[in-house]
Design a protein around this motif. Structure first.
Motif, PDB file in Angstrom:
ATOM      1  N   THR A 173       6.713 -10.758  -4.073  1.00 27.30           N
ATOM      2  CA  THR A 173       7.468  -9.519  -3.910  1.00 27.30           C
ATOM      3  C   THR A 173       7.146  -8.594  -5.076  1.00 27.30           C
ATOM      4  OG1 THR A 173       9.367 -10.383  -5.134  1.00 27.30           O
ATOM      5  CG2 THR A 173       9.353 -10.722  -2.732  1.00 27.30           C
ATOM      6  N   LEU A 174       7.510  -7.321  -4.930  1.00 28.80           N
ATOM      7  CA  LEU A 174       7.416  -6.346  -6.005  1.00 28.80           C
ATOM      8  C   LEU A 174       8.801  -5.787  -6.272  1.00 28.80           C
ATOM      9  CD1 LEU A 174       4.225  -4.255  -5.079  1.00 28.80           C
ATOM     10  CD2 LEU A 174       4.400  -6.175  -6.665  1.00 28.80           C
ATOM     11  N   HIS A 175       9.107  -5.519  -7.550  1.00 27.44           N
ATOM     12  CA  HIS A 175      10.408  -4.929  -7.855  1.00 27.44           C
ATOM     13  C   HIS A 175      10.315  -3.413  -7.672  1.00 27.44           C
ATOM     14  CE1 HIS A 175       8.961  -3.488 -11.731  1.00 27.44           C
ATOM     15  NE2 HIS A 175       8.595  -4.714 -12.067  1.00 27.44           N
ATOM     16  N   PRO A 176      11.441  -2.722  -7.575  1.00 30.64           N
ATOM     17  CA  PRO A 176      11.438  -1.277  -7.286  1.00 30.64           C
ATOM     18  C   PRO A 176      10.607  -0.464  -8.260  1.00 30.64           C
ATOM     19  CG  PRO A 176      13.643  -2.172  -7.011  1.00 30.64           C
ATOM     20  CD  PRO A 176      12.815  -3.286  -7.587  1.00 30.64           C
ATOM     21  N   GLY A 177      10.599  -0.848  -9.534  1.00 29.98           N
ATOM     22  CA  GLY A 177       9.798  -0.095 -10.496  1.00 29.98           C
ATOM     23  C   GLY A 177       8.319  -0.150 -10.172  1.00 29.98           C
ATOM     24  N   GLN A 178       7.826  -1.299  -9.708  1.00 30.74           N
ATOM     25  CA  GLN A 178       6.407  -1.421  -9.353  1.00 30.74           C
ATOM     26  C   GLN A 178       6.089  -0.586  -8.112  1.00 30.74           C
ATOM     27  OE1 GLN A 178       6.695  -5.758  -9.226  1.00 30.74           O
ATOM     28  NE2 GLN A 178       5.095  -5.891 -10.800  1.00 30.74           N
ATOM     29  N   LEU A 179       6.999  -0.594  -7.129  1.00 34.28           N
ATOM     30  CA  LEU A 179       6.780   0.206  -5.921  1.00 34.28           C
ATOM     31  C   LEU A 179       6.749   1.697  -6.270  1.00 34.28           C
ATOM     32  CD1 LEU A 179       9.152  -1.649  -3.429  1.00 34.28           C
ATOM     33  CD2 LEU A 179       6.671  -1.855  -3.621  1.00 34.28           C
ATOM     34  N   ASP A 180       7.652   2.107  -7.151  1.00 28.59           N
ATOM     35  CA  ASP A 180       7.678   3.507  -7.575  1.00 28.59           C
ATOM     36  C   ASP A 180       6.379   3.881  -8.288  1.00 28.59           C
ATOM     37  OD1 ASP A 180       9.166   6.062  -8.071  1.00 28.59           O
ATOM     38  OD2 ASP A 180       8.862   5.436 -10.152  1.00 28.59           O
ATOM     39  N   ALA A 181       5.877   2.972  -9.114  1.00 30.21           N
ATOM     40  CA  ALA A 181       4.627   3.237  -9.822  1.00 30.21           C
ATOM     41  C   ALA A 181       3.462   3.392  -8.848  1.00 30.21           C
ATOM     42  CB  ALA A 181       4.348   2.108 -10.823  1.00 30.21           C
ATOM     43  N   LEU A 182       3.409   2.554  -7.804  1.00 29.29           N
ATOM     44  CA  LEU A 182       2.342   2.671  -6.795  1.00 29.29           C
ATOM     45  C   LEU A 182       2.380   4.041  -6.128  1.00 29.29           C
ATOM     46  CD1 LEU A 182       2.015  -0.710  -4.845  1.00 29.29           C
ATOM     47  CD2 LEU A 182       0.353   0.370  -6.350  1.00 29.29           C
TER      48      LEU A 182
ATOM     49  N   HIS B  61       0.919  12.610 -18.530  1.00 30.33           N
ATOM     50  CA  HIS B  61       2.355  12.759 -18.285  1.00 30.33           C
ATOM     51  C   HIS B  61       2.910  11.571 -17.519  1.00 30.33           C
ATOM     52  CE1 HIS B  61       6.128  14.900 -17.520  1.00 30.33           C
ATOM     53  NE2 HIS B  61       6.055  14.414 -16.285  1.00 30.33           N
ATOM     54  N   ILE B  62       2.151  11.107 -16.528  1.00 34.60           N
ATOM     55  CA  ILE B  62       2.613   9.969 -15.733  1.00 34.60           C
ATOM     56  C   ILE B  62       2.746   8.733 -16.610  1.00 34.60           C
ATOM     57  CG2 ILE B  62       1.909   8.351 -13.915  1.00 34.60           C
ATOM     58  CD1 ILE B  62       0.822  10.720 -12.375  1.00 34.60           C
ATOM     59  N   ILE B  63       1.741   8.525 -17.468  1.00 37.39           N
ATOM     60  CA  ILE B  63       1.798   7.348 -18.332  1.00 37.39           C
ATOM     61  C   ILE B  63       2.972   7.435 -19.295  1.00 37.39           C
ATOM     62  CG2 ILE B  63       0.570   6.078 -20.140  1.00 37.39           C
ATOM     63  CD1 ILE B  63      -2.031   6.884 -18.823  1.00 37.39           C
ATOM     64  N   SER B  64       3.145   8.631 -19.894  1.00 38.67           N
ATOM     65  CA  SER B  64       4.126   8.748 -20.967  1.00 38.67           C
ATOM     66  C   SER B  64       5.554   8.911 -20.468  1.00 38.67           C
ATOM     67  CB  SER B  64       3.757   9.939 -21.863  1.00 38.67           C
ATOM     68  OG  SER B  64       3.749  11.138 -21.120  1.00 38.67           O
ATOM     69  N   HIS B  65       5.735   9.337 -19.215  1.00 40.90           N
ATOM     70  CA  HIS B  65       7.084   9.572 -18.737  1.00 40.90           C
ATOM     71  C   HIS B  65       7.411   8.758 -17.476  1.00 40.90           C
ATOM     72  CE1 HIS B  65       6.176  13.184 -21.183  1.00 40.90           C
ATOM     73  NE2 HIS B  65       7.460  13.137 -21.482  1.00 40.90           N
ATOM     74  N   ASP B  66       6.706   9.043 -16.382  1.00 41.20           N
ATOM     75  CA  ASP B  66       7.089   8.463 -15.103  1.00 41.20           C
ATOM     76  C   ASP B  66       6.939   6.948 -15.065  1.00 41.20           C
ATOM     77  OD1 ASP B  66       7.406  11.074 -14.546  1.00 41.20           O
ATOM     78  OD2 ASP B  66       5.703  11.271 -13.191  1.00 41.20           O
ATOM     79  N   LEU B  67       5.859   6.411 -15.656  1.00 40.53           N
ATOM     80  CA  LEU B  67       5.675   4.960 -15.628  1.00 40.53           C
ATOM     81  C   LEU B  67       6.509   4.267 -16.695  1.00 40.53           C
ATOM     82  CD1 LEU B  67       1.840   4.620 -14.969  1.00 40.53           C
ATOM     83  CD2 LEU B  67       3.721   4.454 -13.355  1.00 40.53           C
ATOM     84  N   ARG B  68       6.741   4.978 -17.784  1.00 42.46           N
ATOM     85  CA  ARG B  68       7.512   4.356 -18.860  1.00 42.46           C
ATOM     86  C   ARG B  68       8.971   4.132 -18.447  1.00 42.46           C
ATOM     87  NH1 ARG B  68       6.148   4.355 -24.142  1.00 42.46           N
ATOM     88  NH2 ARG B  68       4.738   6.107 -23.832  1.00 42.46           N
TER      89      ARG B  68
ATOM     90  N   GLY C 178       0.819  -1.208   0.000  1.00 44.69           N
ATOM     91  CA  GLY C 178       0.000   0.000   0.000  1.00 44.69           C
ATOM     92  C   GLY C 178       0.849   1.252   0.000  1.00 44.69           C
ATOM     93  N   ALA C 179       0.595   2.134  -0.963  1.00 40.95           N
ATOM     94  CA  ALA C 179       1.287   3.427  -1.049  1.00 40.95           C
ATOM     95  C   ALA C 179       0.371   4.490  -0.455  1.00 40.95           C
ATOM     96  CB  ALA C 179       1.627   3.757  -2.491  1.00 40.95           C
ATOM     97  N   PRO C 180       0.782   5.182   0.626  1.00 39.45           N
ATOM     98  CA  PRO C 180      -0.087   6.164   1.274  1.00 39.45           C
ATOM     99  C   PRO C 180      -0.462   7.322   0.349  1.00 39.45           C
ATOM    100  CG  PRO C 180       1.703   5.531   2.746  1.00 39.45           C
ATOM    101  CD  PRO C 180       2.026   4.942   1.395  1.00 39.45           C
ATOM    102  N   ILE C 181      -1.722   7.732   0.462  1.00 40.78           N
ATOM    103  CA  ILE C 181      -2.232   8.918  -0.227  1.00 40.78           C
ATOM    104  C   ILE C 181      -2.036  10.085   0.728  1.00 40.78           C
ATOM    105  CG2 ILE C 181      -4.271  10.002  -1.224  1.00 40.78           C
ATOM    106  CD1 ILE C 181      -5.367   7.122  -1.652  1.00 40.78           C
ATOM    107  N   VAL C 182      -1.053  10.935   0.446  1.00 36.70           N
ATOM    108  CA  VAL C 182      -0.637  11.982   1.386  1.00 36.70           C
ATOM    109  C   VAL C 182      -0.922  13.356   0.792  1.00 36.70           C
ATOM    110  CG1 VAL C 182       1.257  12.869   2.793  1.00 36.70           C
ATOM    111  CG2 VAL C 182       1.194  10.443   2.202  1.00 36.70           C
ATOM    112  N   THR C 183      -1.614  14.206   1.559  1.00 37.90           N
ATOM    113  CA  THR C 183      -1.925  15.554   1.092  1.00 37.90           C
ATOM    114  C   THR C 183      -0.679  16.432   1.156  1.00 37.90           C
ATOM    115  OG1 THR C 183      -2.561  16.306   3.299  1.00 37.90           O
ATOM    116  CG2 THR C 183      -4.277  15.323   1.938  1.00 37.90           C
ATOM    117  N   ALA C 184      -0.770  17.596   0.522  1.00 36.81           N
ATOM    118  CA  ALA C 184       0.364  18.520   0.511  1.00 36.81           C
ATOM    119  C   ALA C 184       0.734  18.985   1.910  1.00 36.81           C
ATOM    120  CB  ALA C 184       0.042  19.717  -0.384  1.00 36.81           C
ATOM    121  N   ASP C 185      -0.257  19.015   2.835  1.00 33.52           N
ATOM    122  CA  ASP C 185       0.038  19.416   4.202  1.00 33.52           C
ATOM    123  C   ASP C 185       0.346  18.232   5.101  1.00 33.52           C
ATOM    124  OD1 ASP C 185      -2.556  18.661   3.771  1.00 33.52           O
ATOM    125  OD2 ASP C 185      -3.483  20.247   4.960  1.00 33.52           O
ATOM    126  N   GLY C 186       0.615  17.060   4.523  1.00 35.83           N
ATOM    127  CA  GLY C 186       1.200  15.969   5.288  1.00 35.83           C
ATOM    128  C   GLY C 186       0.254  14.981   5.928  1.00 35.83           C
TER     129      GLY C 186
END
Length: 538
Positions: A142-151, A317-324, A119-127
């Motif tokens: 297990t999950l590899h680092p790329g999957q954790l980063d994507a979450l 942007h996330i699809i085309s850059h960060d997840l790719r 689970g990746a926490p959903i965190v607001t800008a004020d924490g």
């Protein structure tokens, strides 16, 4: 004996709950943007269950749920209650049975048989950690680092969507309050009715709407004037509340002889004498027909603006850059392993490596298709005459390797021309033709025929094949995103092609249909208007 530890509370729990409730998102209806994020999390991590979970005071509530029927669970058994304690990192439990916090959890010991959680926490800008984007599996893994980063990136996207949705809800609430205030202050049809349901007073506006005189109304029973059915089913229940001492209100569509069909908002208030006894009720009503019309127009405008928000651009942007990026890293290094070290590996390791390589390639293709699907919403449709034969010539070049491998062919009958966006129409025909070739019957060379007919003011572009066909019970579902009727072992693909075709048909102001007989083949038909309306061009 297995046990389950009670989750501790975050140090800022009161403020966290206030922040969550302030968003106004709890118990709202499902929304496609959040469901798409859950679907993407499930695909990236390869798990059967993915959730967008928000942790309330005594429960966790799912804004989106893929692979799980529950809409909420008690907080005491929520894995996410532990995940929000460390907002800066993804909580991963590779085997829930071996973790004393969860070994006795009913989702581990019960019907869900959960074994893995991330689970990746959903965190607001004020924490404030409000919940998680999480995945669950029934097998330890297990999950590899790329999957954790994507979450984590998907959780960040959910935070932005929640903030945007909160602003939209607040704006809608303020507009509703303004409309209500206008209705209350501007009620202009006034009637006084006694306890026997008899008119005792009406104002001039009431008479103008009904096109009658005061003498024709005063002393007359309501049922005689508005009709027995309308009185009994709509007006009397509200009037009885007022005569019992309660304020009541309702909205109805009324056909006024002098004004036609109009929506009115009516409020009924009890009238008391000096001794406090109820002697009748006052009805005040306002014509809200124009308000209703403007409200509908406003809703259409808001819906259009929501489709084109900055959140969609960020999602692209996330699809085309960060997840790719992490996927490209996996693909590049697996290619290096194959080219430089494959012979050093055992047969079993080579087999596992091939699974990783093919999975990475499928993920890259999936992201490409998903990005293509999302970007369709920003495509400006340019309609002009398109020669189908010329598009078919392009298809023969694009699909030449597939045609050679399958010994197939594509035929185009006649020299038709249709009004369409050439680029988008090429995408549709390529998807449908490649499907017709791929889903061939064993031992039967695939043949795809493209024909056009003009019927009832529309162009119908038929793409027919002689393949395996589609069962009747599945024909309504095949246009859904990621819907696959066959495993990748038998037929390649990711389930997005027909969704793209349907979206392109909608952008043209048309639709797509299918007729199929199992064992004989399928015919997909793109319905396009021969003379499209201006709205379809926007």
């Amino acid at each position: 004996m297995s046990t389950m530890l009670t989750h501790p509370l975050p140090a800022n729990e009161p403020q966290r709950l206030a922040r969550l409730h302030g968003l106004g998102i709890l118990d709202t209806l499902p929304q496609k943007a959040f469901d798409d994020i859950s679907a993407l999390a499930r695909l990236i991590c390869g798990t059967p269950v993915a959730l967008v979970s928000l942790v309330d005071q005594d429960r966790q509530w799912f804004k989106s749920s893929v692979g799980m029927q529950e809409r909420e669970t008690p907080r005491a058994v929520a894995f996410c209650s532990h995940a929000i304690l460390e907002p800066e990192q993804v909580m991963v439990v590779e085997d829930l049975r071996l973790d004393q916090r969860f070994s006795g959890n009913p989702f581990v010991t019960g019907h869900l048989s959960a074994r893995f959680y991330a689970g990746a926490p959903i965190v607001t800008a004020d924490g404030f950690a409000l919940g998680t984007v999480c995945v669950i599996d029934q097998q330890a893994r297990t999950l590899h680092p790329g999957q954790l980063d994507a979450l984590q990136r998907l959780a960040s996207l959910v935070t932005s969507l929640l903030e945007h949705e909160s602003v939209r809800i607040e704006e809608a609430r303020r507009q509703h309050e303004q409309l209500t205030a206008m209705a209350i202050s501007g009620l202009d049809l006034q009637v006084y009715i006694d306890t026997q349901y008899v008119y005792q007073h009406v104002n001039d506006t009431f008479l103008a709407y009904w096109g009658c005189t005061r003498e024709q109304i005063i002393g007359r029973k309501l049922a005689e004037h508005v009709g027995e059915e309308a009185f009994r089913t709509i007006i009397q229940p509200q009037l009885d509340k007022a005569l019992a001492g309660e304020h009541s209100s309702y909205t109805r569509k009324t056909v006024f002889p002098a004004r036609g069909a109009r929506f009115v908002e009516a409020a009924m208030l009890p009238v008391r004498n000096a001794r406090g006894e109820i002697t009748g009720a006052v009805m005040r009503a306002q014509d809200v027909q124009e308000t209703r019309t403007r409200e509908a127009q406003l809703q259409q405008t808001v819906a259009l603006l929501e489709q084109r928000t900055m959140e969609q651009e960020r999602f692209i942007h996330i699809i085309s850059h960060d997840l790719r990026e992490p996927i490209n890293t996996v693909n590049n290094f697996t290619s290096l392993l194959v080219s430089d070290h494959q012979q050093e590996l055992t047969p079993t390791a080579q087999r596992y490596l091939s699974f990783v390589q093919s999975g990475g390639q499928r993920m890259r293709l999936l992201l490409d298709d998903l990005l293509h699907f999302v970007r369709l919403g920003n495509h400006i449709v340019e309609l002009r005459p398109v020669e189908i034969v010329r598009l078919v010539d392009q298809l023969l070049e694009d699909l030449a390797p597939l045609l050679k491998r399958l010994d197939g062919r594509i035929e185009c009958l006649g020299q038709p021309t249709v009004m369409a966006d050439e680029t988008l129409l090429h995408i549709v025909l390529k998807n449908l033709a490649s499907n017709g070739l791929k889903f061939a019957r064993r031992g039967v060379p695939p043949v795809v025929r493209i024909t056009v007919e003009h019927v009832d003011g529309e162009h119908r572009i038929h793409v027919s094949d002689n393949g395996i066909g589609i069962a009747a019970e599945h024909q309504r579902d095949i246009f859904d995103m990621f819907k696959r009727l066959h495993t990748r072992t038998h037929h390649e693909g990711n389930g997005l092609g027909l969704s793209v075709c349907r979206r392109i048909a909608q952008l043209h102001g048309g639709r797509i249909s299918v007729h199929s007989v199992p064992g004989e083949g399928s015919r997909f038909t793109l319905h396009l208007t021969a003379a499209p309306a201006a709205a379809a061009l926007e």
